[in-house]
Enzyme design. Structure first.
Site, mmCIF file in Angstrom:
data_model
loop_
_atom_site.group_PDB
_atom_site.id
_atom_site.type_symbol
_atom_site.label_atom_id
_atom_site.label_comp_id
_atom_site.label_asym_id
_atom_site.label_seq_id
_atom_site.Cartn_x
_atom_site.Cartn_y
_atom_site.Cartn_z
ATOM 1 N N GLU A 112 -10.681 -14.241 -1.512
ATOM 2 C CA GLU A 112 -11.647 -13.802 -2.514
ATOM 3 C C GLU A 112 -11.566 -12.299 -2.766
ATOM 4 O OE1 GLU A 112 -14.942 -17.029 -0.925
ATOM 5 O OE2 GLU A 112 -15.293 -14.893 -0.694
ATOM 6 N N CYS A 125 -14.052 -5.137 -3.915
ATOM 7 C CA CYS A 125 -14.033 -5.510 -2.501
ATOM 8 C C CYS A 125 -12.876 -6.482 -2.298
ATOM 9 C CB CYS A 125 -15.376 -6.152 -2.136
ATOM 10 S SG CYS A 125 -15.435 -6.712 -0.433
ATOM 11 N N CYS A 132 -10.697 -15.289 9.226
ATOM 12 C CA CYS A 132 -10.865 -14.190 10.188
ATOM 13 C C CYS A 132 -11.009 -14.785 11.581
ATOM 14 C CB CYS A 132 -12.097 -13.363 9.844
ATOM 15 S SG CYS A 132 -12.270 -11.895 10.896
ATOM 16 N N CYS A 136 -17.727 -13.355 13.959
ATOM 17 C CA CYS A 136 -19.082 -12.784 13.935
ATOM 18 C C CYS A 136 -20.056 -13.909 13.566
ATOM 19 C CB CYS A 136 -19.166 -11.641 12.926
ATOM 20 S SG CYS A 136 -18.012 -10.313 13.292
ATOM 21 N N CYS A 139 -21.457 -14.542 9.836
ATOM 22 C CA CYS A 139 -20.493 -14.372 8.745
ATOM 23 C C CYS A 139 -19.950 -15.711 8.266
ATOM 24 C CB CYS A 139 -19.348 -13.478 9.238
ATOM 25 S SG CYS A 139 -17.985 -13.393 8.079
ATOM 26 N N CYS A 360 -19.092 -12.299 1.143
ATOM 27 C CA CYS A 360 -17.746 -12.540 1.658
ATOM 28 C C CYS A 360 -17.572 -13.945 2.226
ATOM 29 C CB CYS A 360 -17.493 -11.506 2.744
ATOM 30 S SG CYS A 360 -16.123 -11.880 3.790
#
Ligand code: SF4
Length: 388
Positions: A112, A125, A132, A136, A139, A360
């Protein structure tokens, strides 16, 4: 796709295979990489400057229009290289003007990119990895796991695509003034590809952005922060989210590897490297009843004491399946009051693009399972092949 950077050349460019699958993507070479490439071809280094301008400033993706390059060189380049930006799978425009692109990248993956317009600036961004691995707990991207690092061409390709889309005038009179690596992924775990992308963002012959307008955001990869000091002059943002190890390790598991004492020491080294230019932005996601107590704001002040920095409070952006809730605005304001009244510049990030899942990782995660994503990418690439 062949991985080819300025510190990783094949012995001789002339031996490079001409198969389209293995063509070198010139979009992903910074000035140093292009100069070395042309040197291997027996060409003068100024060819690098010509290519940079054609590709990044004029948005050209074929060699035919590059009439200041000899026809023979253009033919050779077309045989062994390509200029290939990512493919747009989906474009969404929010009522507030935020634009989000879902982009296909090699291997049946999607990432994205989000453009956020503001009165006097336009921030893009961009993502640095597919998924990832840092997990976290607040997230959305983390819920998708990690797939792979993006190549430099795929990272800078996001900027190329957004630049071209904005230049079309479809979104009004808008342009990119700032780029933040805050999308999917941890950029400092992909520094080999991120570093040349930063060089292109800063290069006057490519995007020419000032140091303070390019921000790398990290969850706290200490060795990466140290390496970043030696890269391009850029701004650093650190996702902090808690002022003590116990709470931070729960929110950002990377904290167990690089606890706050080590992270803060790396931040001080980063700032000390050039005190005239450097200050750090600490990002703090405000999660209801988890990290938004004003006492934690006081602990935060102690942690950041003496460090040139500012604090950015981010209302948590909920996503399906999360146990967390956004802190109420009065609690965010109370937290801000503690830090601001002690002299720490503290901003509250405006939530943007809520109607298009602009946080995100939300679009990829919400719209598609990995198999749906692969299918969508394959269909799009097949459509392109038919069009060619
Ligand atoms: S917040 Fe950033 S570092 Fe943490 S899991 Fe999400 S993308 Fe990765």
């Amino acid at each position: 796709m062949m991985s080819y950077t300025h510190d990783n050349f094949p012995e001789k460019v002339a031996q490079m295979p001409a198969s389209p699958r293995e063509k070198l993507n010139l979009l992903g070479l910074d000035r140093a990489g292009l100069e070395a490439f042309f040197s291997d071809l027996g060409e003068r280094p100024y060819r690098a400057r010509q290519i940079l301008q054609w590709v990044h400033q004029r948005g050209v993706t074929s060699y035919e229009p590059m009439t200041d390059l000899a026809r023979k060189l253009r033919q050779r380049l077309a045989e062994i290289t390509m200029i290939q930006p990512p493919t747009v799978l989906k474009e969404q425009v929010s009522a507030d003007g935020t634009v989000k692109w879902l982009l296909a990248v090699a291997g049946g993956n999607a990432v994205e990119t989000v453009f956020i317009p503001e009165p006097r600036r336009g921030t893009l961004c961009i993502s640095s990895q597919v998924g990832c691995m840092l997990n976290c707990t607040f997230c959305s991207t983390a819920t998708q796991g990690f797939n792979r690092n993006l190549t430099c061409a795929e990272i800078i390709g996001q900027v190329w695509l957004a630049t071209q889309a904005l230049a079309s005038g479809r979104f009004g009179d808008r342009r990119i003034t700032n780029v933040v690596l805050m999308g999917m992924g941890e950029p400092l775990l992909n520094l080999n590809n991120v570093a040349p992308a930063l060089a292109l963002l800063r290069d006057d012959l490519a995007y020419g952005l000032a140091a303070k307008r390019v921000t790398v955001s990290t969850a706290g990869v200490v060795p990466g922060i140290d390496q970043l000091r030696e890269c391009e002059e850029i701004a650093l943002a650190v996702s902090l989210h808690a002022p003590n190890d116990e709470l931070r390790s729960r929110l950002v598991p990377l904290n167990r590897k690089y606890p706050l004492a080590e992270l803060m020491a790396a931040c001080r080294r980063f700032v000390d490297h050039d005190r005239r230019l450097r200050s750090i932005t600490f990002e703090y996601t405000m999660i209801d009843g988890v990290n938004d107590d004003p006492r934690l704001a006081r602990d935060l002040l102690k942690l950041l004491s003496g460090l040139p920095c500012k604090l950015n409070l981010i209302p948590f952006n909920p996503f399906p399946g999360t146990p967390f809730r956004t802190s109420p605005m009065e609690r965010i304001l109370a937290f801000q009051e503690v830090t601001r009244s002690a002299g720490l510049i503290t901003t509250i990030r405006k939530t943007r693009g809520e109607d298009i899942d602009a946080a995100c990782g939300q679009l990829v995660g919400k719209l598609m399972s990995p198999s749906q994503r692969r299918l969508m990418v394959q269909q799009q690439l097949a459509r392109q092949a038919v069009a060619v």
